[in-house]
Structures are given as structure tokens and as C-alpha cells.
Design an enzyme around this catalytic site. Structure first.
Site, PDB file in Angstrom:
ATOM      1  N   ARG A 164      20.621 -30.230 -19.099  1.00 13.64           N
ATOM      2  CA  ARG A 164      19.807 -29.060 -18.787  1.00 13.64           C
ATOM      3  C   ARG A 164      20.294 -28.434 -17.474  1.00 13.64           C
ATOM      4  NH1 ARG A 164      16.687 -25.160 -20.990  1.00 13.64           N
ATOM      5  NH2 ARG A 164      14.636 -24.947 -20.033  1.00 13.64           N
ATOM      6  N   THR A 215      19.009 -19.502 -28.895  1.00 14.26           N
ATOM      7  CA  THR A 215      19.449 -20.877 -28.723  1.00 14.26           C
ATOM      8  C   THR A 215      20.138 -21.198 -30.035  1.00 14.26           C
ATOM      9  OG1 THR A 215      17.545 -21.331 -27.348  1.00 14.26           O
ATOM     10  CG2 THR A 215      18.486 -23.231 -28.443  1.00 14.26           C
ATOM     11  N   THR A 221      21.673 -23.821 -25.271  1.00  9.44           N
ATOM     12  CA  THR A 221      21.162 -22.455 -25.139  1.00  9.44           C
ATOM     13  C   THR A 221      21.665 -21.759 -23.889  1.00  9.44           C
ATOM     14  OG1 THR A 221      19.101 -21.167 -25.134  1.00  9.44           O
ATOM     15  CG2 THR A 221      19.087 -23.184 -23.861  1.00  9.44           C
ATOM     16  N   ASP A 250      12.849 -20.051 -17.431  1.00  9.81           N
ATOM     17  CA  ASP A 250      12.020 -21.103 -18.053  1.00  9.81           C
ATOM     18  C   ASP A 250      11.127 -21.824 -17.032  1.00  9.81           C
ATOM     19  OD1 ASP A 250      12.607 -20.756 -20.687  1.00  9.81           O
ATOM     20  OD2 ASP A 250      13.996 -22.422 -20.865  1.00  9.81           O
ATOM     21  N   SER A 275      12.011 -27.358 -20.780  1.00  9.98           N
ATOM     22  CA  SER A 275      12.571 -26.809 -22.013  1.00  9.98           C
ATOM     23  C   SER A 275      11.661 -27.126 -23.191  1.00  9.98           C
ATOM     24  CB  SER A 275      13.942 -27.454 -22.249  1.00  9.98           C
ATOM     25  OG  SER A 275      14.463 -27.076 -23.503  1.00  9.98           O
ATOM     26  N   SER A 276      11.892 -26.428 -24.294  1.00  4.13           N
ATOM     27  CA  SER A 276      11.231 -26.762 -25.562  1.00  4.13           C
ATOM     28  C   SER A 276      12.198 -27.388 -26.552  1.00  4.13           C
ATOM     29  CB  SER A 276      10.669 -25.488 -26.212  1.00  4.13           C
ATOM     30  OG  SER A 276       9.767 -24.864 -25.366  1.00  4.13           O
ATOM     31  N   GLY A 291      14.385 -21.151 -30.875  1.00  6.50           N
ATOM     32  CA  GLY A 291      13.098 -20.455 -31.021  1.00  6.50           C
ATOM     33  C   GLY A 291      12.153 -20.627 -29.855  1.00  6.50           C
ATOM     34  N   GLY A 292      12.666 -21.031 -28.678  1.00  6.47           N
ATOM     35  CA  GLY A 292      11.825 -21.129 -27.489  1.00  6.47           C
ATOM     36  C   GLY A 292      10.609 -22.004 -27.744  1.00  6.47           C
TER      37      GLY A 292
HETATM   38  O1  DON Z   1      15.046 -24.448 -23.295  1.00 10.72           O
HETATM   39  C1  DON Z   1      14.213 -23.720 -23.803  1.00 10.72           C
HETATM   40  O2  DON Z   1      13.158 -24.118 -24.231  1.00 10.72           O
HETATM   41  C2  DON Z   1      14.510 -22.249 -23.983  1.00 10.72           C
HETATM   42  N1  DON Z   1      15.425 -21.807 -22.988  1.00 10.72           N
HETATM   43  C3  DON Z   1      15.023 -22.037 -25.348  1.00 10.72           C
HETATM   44  C4  DON Z   1      15.194 -20.594 -25.673  1.00 10.72           C
HETATM   45  C5  DON Z   1      15.320 -20.381 -27.116  1.00 10.72           C
HETATM   46  O3  DON Z   1      15.215 -21.263 -27.921  1.00 10.72           O
HETATM   47  C6  DON Z   1      15.549 -19.026 -27.581  1.00 10.72           C
HETATM   48  N2  DON Z   1      15.877 -19.064 -29.000  1.00 10.72           N
HETATM   49  N3  DON Z   1      15.795 -18.559 -29.902  1.00 10.72           N
END
Ligand code: DON
Length: 587
Positions: A118, A387, A405, A429, A458-459, A479-480
Site C-alpha cells: 500500500r 482499480t 490501484t 483515501d 483501503s477497501s 470498486g472502492g
Molecule cells: O484502496 C482502495 O480502497 C481504493 N483506492 C480503491 C479504489 C478503487 O477500487 C476504484 N475502482 N474502481
């Protein structure tokens, strides 16, 4: 539970039958996707499933040449940095789950690990640095990148092929170019209209003759080819303390921003113990903090295990209600407790069965909980992202589940001058406004406020599911905040609802994240699910006015490129939601 998907005859159908069956479901009716991506590919000696065919093929060639799943993962990750620049990266970070395969003698129970790479907060940034800042892109949003150190750590621990050999395919793709697909053409054309502040982005990603990109055009990236060649020849240190590091520092200095040579030289990837639970006899392994995704997934599964989802059925409002209530509770606990474990104390109980029992005591079977009622100690104020995930399994029992990502599509939009790669905007984030947590979904709780050297929460949730020491499922998604929800949907589709992998990936997905207090459903507005939605509304679930039909189909959630393994047979299902992914199998 008596049913075991490993031996389910449903999963034994041929790809052809699945394809014919799929063409009669609502999913393929409402969303156009190619026959290739909609198929279920079967193979025995290796499988690579990712968002881009060139990267899948390059990974497969590594397996064919005798490399293992981690070797292939390194090549796939680097190729995606070339062919899928909206999220594939060397300027971002992520999480790689490794299933190491059978131990010596083949009888030891494998112990999966998480390689965490990360991004981190630069040393010069403090908790309130961005309190009044709203721009979500640009140099100030860049965290210290982790991808190259992460891949290097994976290589050091598990790799069998020379590093330079694994980097070479990506350098070649950048140098010789590759055909742009419709999604990339559209993405670049859109961005090129918006990026007047980022001249290097326009120079690197603009079509050389100044016209717009079209499907089939060739994207050649000479600067990136040179950067990758340096990484191949000089190793990962070139990125953190050598020539490439110097270019990053120059880029930051020229724009008055924070990342220094000390930030880069001090960056370390970590090997972490995954979070784990058992779910109806299956072992679930997912990334620990600084990703919240794994802990959220496990909290949801522990809550759901108390109910018989299979009996309720995948299309029942009761099952959807329970899934939503589990997501709501795990989403609230994420906000309350989770952050970089080096900076904040996260209660270990979050992943336990006892805790799940405790947080479901107030779960009513006939009515949605108000998210507000879970807030308790969290003070509430008034007031486009990308991502990518890939899954790989080799023929010797090793597998990789990797999500990485740049945060938003094309990250910060900052391309390092002369080096040809994008930097992340992962600093977004962190919780930018300490103390400001709103019903609209803004989060300002302490565990994830900025601090020098801290990793933003993060997710990301690349996941491994096993039974009796045998790997069953490799999955994950972009997908955040929806990531753990997408992974949960795929897992319950396979384990509870006995779907084939193809159906489990295709089925419409649910998401709830606590605040906004709103349940999202991919096929809201689809007559096939009208009764289920009516019943959920009667239970006081709020869907807002979000009946969105996008382009050729419904609102899309995630992109879960997945592998299911039964009796040594690898089944790969590419998700079609983002673009033409590919499952490439080695028969
Ligand atoms: O790490 C995370 O949770 C976010 N930066 C992820 C962002 C993300 O998945 C965007 N995607 N579609």
C-alpha cells in the site's frame, strides 16, 4: 451444509452449455458482452484471468515457460501498467494474496500470506494538511508508491524465474505498442479533453497525430519502455533510490509537492498474516489492515453464517436484507475502528464469531436498521474511481489473488516527466477532514486521519477460499468502497446459492456501506427483480432514486476476475463489466 461445490455436477457442465444457458438469463440480455469473456474457460496446467487479453496471454506464457503463479503475477501486473493504464500501475500500490501450494511432501496444510504494498503518506504531510482542499487529483494527492517493492518482495519470497525475464514482456509491449480497445480509446479521449493542467499526460497518452483514439489504434509508450527496461536491468532499487526515483522527486519538486528521496528510499512492502474465518466449513483468507476490505468481508460472513441463506434463496428479499444488514454493520465498524495498524489499535475481536453475534443482536428480520442508530460514538455532521483485480493459478497448486490501484481512473493524472508512468492519487483515501463524518458518506474518524509515514485505509480485498487445505476459489474486485460487497456477493453465490462460477460472477450485486444509508443493487429497475425490491422497500431499505441504466445495461459494480478449482480442474471466469477481460488457460 451437505452441498460441496467441489463435487457439484452443475459445475461440471461444459463451457458450451454454460454459454447457451447464460444467453437465456437476464444478465446477458441486459449487458452486452463478448462470447469470449462470457465463457467459462477450463484448463489443468494454469489459468490467468484479468481485465486485459495481452496481459492474460503474457502471464500464461510465463506459466508455459515453467514459471509459477507468482512469477506470472509479476508479469501480469507490469503488463497491465502498459495496457490498462487507468488502474494497472507501477506508480500505485495494492495487496497480493498468495496461496503457496502444497508444502514439501505435499501433505502440509498451505499457509497463505498477504504481500501488502500500500502507498504511504509522505513525511511532510500532517493530519490537517488537506482540511480545506477539495481537488482530488494533482501532485498533492500522490502517496509514496508501493507496487514495485511489492512485486519485488513477492519475487524474493516465491519467484523462480529471473526478475528481468518477468519484466521483459511489459517493456516489449510498451516499446512495440498494442492495439487499443474501445474502453481504453474512450477513456483516453475523455481524459485528454480534461487534462489541460497535465501536459505530460497529454504528451504521453495523446495520439501522435492529434486526432482521437479509436479501437484498433496502436499505443506506443517509449518512455515507459525505457523505465521498465531500467527496472528489469537494475532491479527494484532503480525505482526507489536510482534514476527513476530521481525523476519522481524532480516531478514533485517542480510542482511544490511533498514526496522526497527519503520517502522513496524508506518505502517497504510488508508480508502480513491474512485475516481469516471459517464460513460453513470453508476457510476464507483476505488482506488485513491497512485494508479494511478483508475485515469487512469476514465480519459480514460471520454475521451471515447465523442464517440459512441457501434456504432463503438468491432472489429472496430476506437473503438480500440479511446481506445488506451485514454490509451495513461491517461498513460502520470500518469507519469506527480501521486504519493503519502501525498507528491505530484495531480490536482483534472484529473478525470473531462472538463479535458477529453481538452486532447482530439488534438485527431485525423484517426491517432495515437505521444506519444512524449504529453511529453511537461517531459524531455525525451535516452537510470515479479505478482499480483492477487479477487471479492466477498454476498447475502445481500455487495461486495469486491480486488487487492493485492508482485510486481514481488514471490516478492523480500526473505522469512522471520523461518516465512515462502515472502516479496514484491514493492520499484521497485518508480522512481529509478529521472530525467530519456525514450522513452523505464523508468520513472523518481518527483511525484513518493522515500522519507522516502512515498507510491510508483501503477497501481492496483479494480473497482465497479453501476447504480442508485445498484451494477452491480465487477472487477479488475493483470498486472502492463496494469491493468487499462484490467479493461477498461472489462468495455467497458460490457457497450458499450453489451457482456455477460463471453465474456467480454474472449475478447482479448488492452494496451497502453504512452511510449513505442506501442499498445499491446492480439491476434496480429490472422487472425480473421488481418484487424483491418492493419487499425490501417495505422493510424500509432506501434505494434512493438510483434507477440508473448506463449505456448498454444497468449500473455496474466491480470487475471480479475469478478462478474456481475442483479436482485439479481450473475454471476461469473473466468479468465483462469493465471491458473485455480474458481467462487464459493452459490445457
Ligand atoms: O484502496 C482502495 O480502497 C481504493 N483506492 C480503491 C479504489 C478503487 O477500487 C476504484 N475502482 N474502481
Amino acid at each position: 451444509m451437505s452441498w460441496n461445490p467441489v463435487f457439484s455436477s452443475r459445475l461440471g457442465r461444459s463451457s458450451l452449455l454454460l454459454l447457451i444457458a447464460a444467453s437465456f438469463t437476464c444478465f446477458s440480455r441486459t449487458v452486452a458482452h463478448s462470447a469470449e469473456t462470457a465463457s467459462l474457460v477450463e484448463a489443468r496446467r494454469g489459468m490467468v484471468v484479468c481485465v486485459n487479453p495481452e496481459a492474460s496471454d503474457a502471464g500464461l506464457q510465463v506459466l508455459q515457460a515453467g514459471g509459477n503463479a507468482v512469477d506470472a503475477a509479476i508479469t501480469v501486473a507490469l503488463c497491465l501498467a502498459v495496457t490498462f493504464p487507468e488502474a494497472g500501475n507501477i506508480g500505485g500500490g495494492g495487496f497480493m494474496m498468495v496461496w503457496p501450494g502444497p508444502g514439501k511432501g505435499g501433505d502440509a496444510i498451505p499457509v497463505p500470506v498477504c504481500i501488502e504494498y500500500r502507498e504511504t503518506c509522505p513525511a511532510a504531510i500532517t493530519r490537517d494538511s488537506f482540511f480545506d482542499e477539495h481537488r482530488q487529483e494533482g501532485h498533492h494527492t500522490v502517496g509514496v508508491p508501493g507496487t514495485i517493492r511489492g512485486l519485488a518482495l513477492a519475487h524474493h519470497k516465491y519467484g523462480t524465474r529471473p526478475w528481468a525475464e518477468l519484466v521483459a514482456p511489459a517493456a516489449r509491449l510498451a516499446k512495440e505498442g498494442f492495439p487499443v480497445d474501445a474502453t481504453l480509446a474512450a477513456g483516453l479521449n475523455k481524459l485528454l479533453l480534461q487534462t489541460s493542467d497535465y501536459p505530460e499526460f497529454r504528451r504521453v497518452y495523446g495520439k501522435p497525430d492529434g486526432t482521437v483514439w479509436a479501437k484498433g489504434d496502436r499505443l506506443v509508450q517509449p518512455d515507459l519502455a525505457e523505465t521498465l527496461s531500467v527496472i528489469a536491468a537494475d532491479g527494484p532499487d532503480a525505482f526507489y533510490s536510482g534514476a527513476i526515483a530521481q525523476r519522481i522527486v524532480d516531478e514533485m519538486k517542480a510542482n511544490g509537492e511533498a514526496i522526497t528521496s527519503d520517502d522513496l528510499a524508506g518505502y517497504r512492502a510488508n508480508i502480513r498474516q491474512p485475516v481469516h474465518t471459517s464460513y460453513r466449513g470453508y476457510d476464507i483468507y483476505a488482506p488485513p489492515p491497512p485494508s479494511a476490505g478483508g475485515t469487512q468481508l469476514i465480519e459480514c460472513l460471520n454475521i451471515l453464517e447465523q442464517y440459512d441463506l441457501a434456504k432463503l434463496g438468491s432472489k429472496s428479499s430476506q437473503a438480500a436484507h440479511l446481506i445488506a444488514e451485514a454490509m451495513r454493520r461491517a461498513g460502520c465498524d470500518r469507519v469506527r475502528y480501521q486504519g493503519d495498524p502501525a498507528f491505530t489499535q484495531i480490536p482483534p475481536a472484529l473478525v470473531t464469531k462472538d463479535y458477529a453475534k453481538r452486532v447482530s443482536q439488534d438485527l431485525r428480520l423484517d426491517q432495515a436498521t437505521r444506519s444512524e442508530d449504529l453511529a453511537k460514538d461517531i459524531k455525525l455532521s451535516d452537510e470515479p474511481p479505478s482499480t483492477t483485480h487479477f487471479s492466477i493459478a498454476d498447475g502445481n497448486g500455487m495461486a495469486v489473488s491480486n488487487t492493485y490501484t492508482l485510486q481514481n481512473s488514471y490516478g492523480s493524472r500526473v505522469v512522471v516527466r520523461g518516465a512515462g508512468f502515472l502516479l496514484n492519487n491514493e492520499m484521497t483515501d485518508f480522512n481529509w477532514q478529521p472530525g467530519v463524518t456525514t450522513r452523505a458518506g464523508r468520513v472523518g474518524t481518527e483511525p484513518n486521519v493522515m500522519a507522516p509515514g502512515k498507510r491510508m485505509l483501503s477497501s481492496q480485498c483479494p480473497t482465497l477460499v479453501a476447504r480442508n487445505g485445498k484451494l477452491l476459489l480465487v477472487t477479488g474486485s475493483p470498486g472502492g468502497r463496494t469491493i468487499p460487497s462484490t467479493v461477498l456477493c461472489v462468495i455467497v453465490n458460490v457457497l450458499d446459492f450453489e451457482m456455477s462460477l460463471r453465474d456467480a460472477v454474472d449475478a447482479p450485486r448488492w452494496h451497502h456501506q453504512w452511510f449513505p444509508d442506501r442499498l445499491q443493487f446492480e439491476h434496480l429497475g429490472d422487472p425480473e427483480f421488481a418484487q424483491q425490491i418492493i419487499e425490501l422497500r417495505a422493510m424500509k431499505h432506501d434505494f434512493g432514486n438510483d434507477v440508473r441504466k448506463l449505456g448498454d445495461g444497468y449500473r455496474r459494480q466491480g470487475d471480479a476476475h475469478s478462478i474456481l478449482i475442483r479436482d485439479g480442474l481450473l475454471q476461469g471466469a473473466a468479468d465483462w463489466r469493465r471491458t473485455q477481460g480474458k481467462a487464459a488457460g493452459l490445457p
